[in-house]
Design an enzyme around this catalytic site. Sequence first.
Site, PDB file in Angstrom:
ATOM      1  N   GLY A  14       0.843  -1.183   0.000  1.00 32.84           N
ATOM      2  CA  GLY A  14       0.000   0.000   0.000  1.00 32.84           C
ATOM      3  C   GLY A  14       0.880   1.236   0.000  1.00 32.84           C
ATOM      4  N   CYS A  15       0.294   2.338   0.281  1.00 31.51           N
ATOM      5  CA  CYS A  15       1.040   3.592   0.336  1.00 31.51           C
ATOM      6  C   CYS A  15       2.177   3.476   1.347  1.00 31.51           C
ATOM      7  CB  CYS A  15       0.094   4.708   0.740  1.00 31.51           C
ATOM      8  SG  CYS A  15       0.913   6.271   1.048  1.00 31.51           S
ATOM      9  N   HIS A  16       3.383   3.820   0.935  1.00 33.89           N
ATOM     10  CA  HIS A  16       4.520   3.671   1.848  1.00 33.89           C
ATOM     11  C   HIS A  16       4.465   4.624   3.038  1.00 33.89           C
ATOM     12  CE1 HIS A  16       6.889   6.166  -1.383  1.00 33.89           C
ATOM     13  NE2 HIS A  16       5.967   6.871  -0.801  1.00 33.89           N
ATOM     14  N   TRP A  17       3.695   5.691   2.965  1.00 35.38           N
ATOM     15  CA  TRP A  17       3.557   6.588   4.114  1.00 35.38           C
ATOM     16  C   TRP A  17       2.921   5.849   5.280  1.00 35.38           C
ATOM     17  CZ3 TRP A  17       0.798  11.113   1.203  1.00 35.38           C
ATOM     18  CH2 TRP A  17       1.680  11.687   0.293  1.00 35.38           C
ATOM     19  N   THR A  19       2.488   2.509   5.492  1.00 35.85           N
ATOM     20  CA  THR A  19       3.265   1.310   5.800  1.00 35.85           C
ATOM     21  C   THR A  19       4.429   1.657   6.713  1.00 35.85           C
ATOM     22  OG1 THR A  19       2.656   0.436   3.635  1.00 35.85           O
ATOM     23  CG2 THR A  19       4.468  -0.662   4.767  1.00 35.85           C
TER      24      THR A  19
END
Length: 141
Positions: A14-17, A19
């Site tokens: 998913g979005c690395h932010w 994660t």
Amino acid sequence: MAIMNMQKIGFGGGCHWCTEAVFDSLKGVAQVKQGYIRGYNKNDYFSEAVLVYFDPKIILLNDLIAIHLHTHNSTSNHSFRKKYRSAVYYHDGSEHDLIKTILNGLQKEFKNQIITQPILFQEFTSSRAQLLNYYWLYSTI
């Protein structure tokens, strides 16, 4: 905790932010690097991911993978999978079978088939500085 003696594993899905924030909050995780990872062969392109440095005496790889599967859509092969590839990136070829076994063991916790794949890590590139720790810098909690 210094990362020199830690084990390293990559997660994408998913979005690395978000994660980054999930793994950064765990006891036993020394550091999380947010950015993009590419694998080998059919996965030879960059996709949003994180590198997680952890102490296996405090948190087990099995637990990290379980957390990963439960914090992104690990059973959906949606149209954004090139950008958000569902993967566990390993650094040593001997880890492939262990990760596959862990994924298979966790399948019973999901109604639909897990699509997350173990992928041999090739390269990491960090996100821009202003995106690092994004969740913690810009959340309202």
